[in-house]
Design a protein around this motif. Structure first.
Motif, PDB file in Angstrom:
ATOM      1  N   ASP A  89       0.805  -1.217   0.000  1.00 36.75           N
ATOM      2  CA  ASP A  89       0.000   0.000   0.000  1.00 36.75           C
ATOM      3  C   ASP A  89       0.840   1.269   0.000  1.00 36.75           C
ATOM      4  OD1 ASP A  89      -2.360  -1.384  -0.064  1.00 36.75           O
ATOM      5  OD2 ASP A  89      -2.629  -1.403   2.116  1.00 36.75           O
ATOM      6  N   LEU A  90       2.137   1.144   0.278  1.00 34.42           N
ATOM      7  CA  LEU A  90       3.016   2.308   0.345  1.00 34.42           C
ATOM      8  C   LEU A  90       4.052   2.295  -0.777  1.00 34.42           C
ATOM      9  CD1 LEU A  90       3.601   2.305   4.210  1.00 34.42           C
ATOM     10  CD2 LEU A  90       1.991   3.709   2.923  1.00 34.42           C
ATOM     11  N   ARG A  91       3.851   1.409  -1.753  1.00 31.77           N
ATOM     12  CA  ARG A  91       4.810   1.252  -2.847  1.00 31.77           C
ATOM     13  C   ARG A  91       4.498   2.277  -3.930  1.00 31.77           C
ATOM     14  NH1 ARG A  91       4.909  -4.787  -4.107  1.00 31.77           N
ATOM     15  NH2 ARG A  91       5.305  -4.811  -1.858  1.00 31.77           N
ATOM     16  N   VAL A  92       4.799   3.529  -3.627  1.00 31.39           N
ATOM     17  CA  VAL A  92       4.446   4.651  -4.496  1.00 31.39           C
ATOM     18  C   VAL A  92       5.471   4.807  -5.618  1.00 31.39           C
ATOM     19  CG1 VAL A  92       4.292   7.175  -4.540  1.00 31.39           C
ATOM     20  CG2 VAL A  92       3.134   5.883  -2.744  1.00 31.39           C
ATOM     21  N   VAL A  93       4.984   5.185  -6.804  1.00 30.61           N
ATOM     22  CA  VAL A  93       5.860   5.471  -7.947  1.00 30.61           C
ATOM     23  C   VAL A  93       5.517   6.861  -8.478  1.00 30.61           C
ATOM     24  CG1 VAL A  93       6.091   3.049  -8.604  1.00 30.61           C
ATOM     25  CG2 VAL A  93       4.219   4.413  -9.567  1.00 30.61           C
ATOM     26  N   PRO A  94       6.428   7.466  -9.245  1.00 29.38           N
ATOM     27  CA  PRO A  94       6.113   8.774  -9.862  1.00 29.38           C
ATOM     28  C   PRO A  94       4.892   8.653 -10.766  1.00 29.38           C
ATOM     29  CG  PRO A  94       8.456   8.296 -10.013  1.00 29.38           C
ATOM     30  CD  PRO A  94       7.803   7.044  -9.538  1.00 29.38           C
ATOM     31  N   THR A  95       4.143   9.740 -10.881  1.00 36.80           N
ATOM     32  CA  THR A  95       2.904   9.705 -11.663  1.00 36.80           C
ATOM     33  C   THR A  95       2.818  10.872 -12.644  1.00 36.80           C
ATOM     34  OG1 THR A  95       1.767  10.910  -9.895  1.00 36.80           O
ATOM     35  CG2 THR A  95       1.541   8.509  -9.905  1.00 36.80           C
ATOM     36  N   THR A  96       1.971  10.685 -13.647  1.00 35.57           N
ATOM     37  CA  THR A  96       1.610  11.749 -14.575  1.00 35.57           C
ATOM     38  C   THR A  96       0.362  12.443 -14.037  1.00 35.57           C
ATOM     39  OG1 THR A  96       2.481  10.507 -16.460  1.00 35.57           O
ATOM     40  CG2 THR A  96       0.876  12.249 -16.940  1.00 35.57           C
ATOM     41  N   LEU A  97       0.370  13.755 -14.033  1.00 36.34           N
ATOM     42  CA  LEU A  97      -0.761  14.537 -13.542  1.00 36.34           C
ATOM     43  C   LEU A  97      -1.751  14.740 -14.694  1.00 36.34           C
ATOM     44  CD1 LEU A  97      -1.595  15.896 -10.878  1.00 36.34           C
ATOM     45  CD2 LEU A  97      -0.460  17.968 -11.670  1.00 36.34           C
ATOM     46  N   VAL A  98      -2.993  14.267 -14.499  1.00 34.34           N
ATOM     47  CA  VAL A  98      -3.979  14.225 -15.579  1.00 34.34           C
ATOM     48  C   VAL A  98      -5.251  14.968 -15.179  1.00 34.34           C
ATOM     49  CG1 VAL A  98      -5.372  12.717 -17.055  1.00 34.34           C
ATOM     50  CG2 VAL A  98      -3.107  11.978 -16.304  1.00 34.34           C
ATOM     51  N   SER A  99      -5.821  15.711 -16.136  1.00 34.30           N
ATOM     52  CA  SER A  99      -7.110  16.365 -15.932  1.00 34.30           C
ATOM     53  C   SER A  99      -8.092  15.896 -17.008  1.00 34.30           C
ATOM     54  CB  SER A  99      -6.965  17.889 -16.000  1.00 34.30           C
ATOM     55  OG  SER A  99      -8.211  18.518 -15.789  1.00 34.30           O
ATOM     56  N   ILE A 100      -9.369  16.071 -16.716  1.00 31.55           N
ATOM     57  CA  ILE A 100     -10.418  15.719 -17.665  1.00 31.55           C
ATOM     58  C   ILE A 100     -10.937  16.988 -18.321  1.00 31.55           C
ATOM     59  CG2 ILE A 100     -12.643  14.583 -17.989  1.00 31.55           C
ATOM     60  CD1 ILE A 100     -10.344  12.753 -17.022  1.00 31.55           C
ATOM     61  N   GLY A 101     -10.929  16.998 -19.657  1.00 30.24           N
ATOM     62  CA  GLY A 101     -11.474  18.125 -20.392  1.00 30.24           C
ATOM     63  C   GLY A 101     -12.909  17.839 -20.812  1.00 30.24           C
ATOM     64  N   GLY A 102     -13.459  18.655 -21.693  1.00 33.85           N
ATOM     65  CA  GLY A 102     -14.842  18.476 -22.112  1.00 33.85           C
ATOM     66  C   GLY A 102     -15.001  17.394 -23.170  1.00 33.85           C
TER      67      GLY A 102
END
Length: 331
Positions: A176-189
């Motif tokens: 549960d703590l095995r974190v990796v770098p992530t891409t920051l994503v947003s939702i458009g229309g």
């Protein structure tokens, strides 16, 4: 993204992050690189992200690496006071505490998103600097109160991964703590296009509600991927408001103004799309796009499916199916 009640395993994690002074007396601590707290900054108006929580997160994150040992401000100040009553510089404090590095850290919250930024300094005069930024979405509540502690920890872990150029820094941590770098994503229309000579489907007639429903489902679907940090709609709209943009419609194409604001908040990926009515029903297209510095976007991947019926339930399923074909694949 809907905030969820905190499950037991994450409640235990939160308890680990309660405002207790971390201790450096860990097993095998003598073999670890000592990292001394230099400046720990928070937003003094936000009770959910405090300097105490940031330090607790840093202590746990460092411990999970099994390579580093965090010396919090309380330990630093105690060791310094034993040596002198005079004010000391960061470099002098590093020498007194026997640390090999000094860390400058700052966490802030934007709605349901935590941003962590750290700078690790080392060398004879602390001249070598390694900088990292990490993000994590707040997803949990306890007794109707937003719990930011797990997100603070995850954001700090990702910032450390970037600063130390090691995406597998937490590979040996508990699952549960095995974190990796992530891409920051947003939702458009998702743009709805109907043809006047065809019967009006209810999903087109109720496009304002339907598009919002689809956007929420996209957030939930993409959030399941460990390589992504997905901005929920409340956070996205808070970013827009901070940029002076209000009342954004989810059934319209994402605008250059929206993209420029997202880019200012380090968001570099947006999912957008269209639903176009035709004689066979409708065509759904979703696009995975990179946001360019000038406020435009470049489509990197597209998924297309045919919509055969005027059914929101079917449309939800097809949107999720399309989303599964976009973006980085999970291992």
């Amino acid at each position: 993204m809907t905030l969820k009640t905190l499950p037991l395993r994450l409640l235990l994690l939160v308890l680990l992050l309660l405002p207790l002074a971390p201790t450096p007396l860990l097993c095998g601590a003598e073999d670890r690189v000592r990292v001394m707290a230099a400046v720990i900054a928070d937003d003094s108006t936000d009770a959910s992200v405090t300097a105490t929580k940031i330090e607790a997160g840093l202590s746990l994150a460092m411990d999970l690496t099994e390579r580093y040992l965090y010396l919090p401000t309380v330990v630093r100040d105690s060791l310094v006071r034993e040596r002198t009553a005079e004010p000391v510089t960061t470099l002098q404090a590093v020498s007194i505490t026997g640390a090999q590095m000094a860390i400058f850290a700052r966490c802030i919250r934007i709605a349901n998103l935590v941003r962590a930024e750290i700078a690790l300094r080392s060398g004879t005069d602390l001249e070598t600097e390694q900088i990292g930024v990490g993000y994590a979405a707040i997803q949990h509540v306890r007794d109707s109160v937003v719990v930011a502690d797990p997100a603070i920890l995850a954001a700090l872990q990702r910032a450390l991964c970037q600063a130390l150029s090691d995406p597998l820094l937490f590979d040996s941590a508990p699952k549960d703590l095995r974190v990796v770098p992530t891409t920051l994503v947003s939702i458009g229309g998702i743009e709805f296009t109907n043809h006047a000579d065809l019967p009006l489907w209810s999903i087109f007639e109720d496009r304002t509600v339907v598009s919002y429903d689809l956007a929420i489902n996209l957030v939930h679907a993409l959030h399941e991927r460990s390589s992504l940090t997905v901005i929920d709609l409340d956070t996205r709209d808070s970013m827009y408001a901070l940029g002076g943009l209000y009342l954004v419609e989810n059934d319209r194409p994402v605008s250059n103004s929206e993209l420029r604001i997202l880019r200012l908040f380090d968001v570099q990926t947006v999912v957008t799309g269209s639903l176009t009515r035709d004689e066979q029903g409708a065509v759904l297209r979703l696009h995975w796009c990179r946001i360019e510095p000038d406020g435009r976007y470049t489509v990197q991947e597209t998924a297309t499916l045919r919509v055969a019926s005027d059914s929101l339930t079917d449309l939800r399923r097809l949107v999720l199916e399309c989303a599964s074909e976009l973006g980085p694949r999970e291992p």
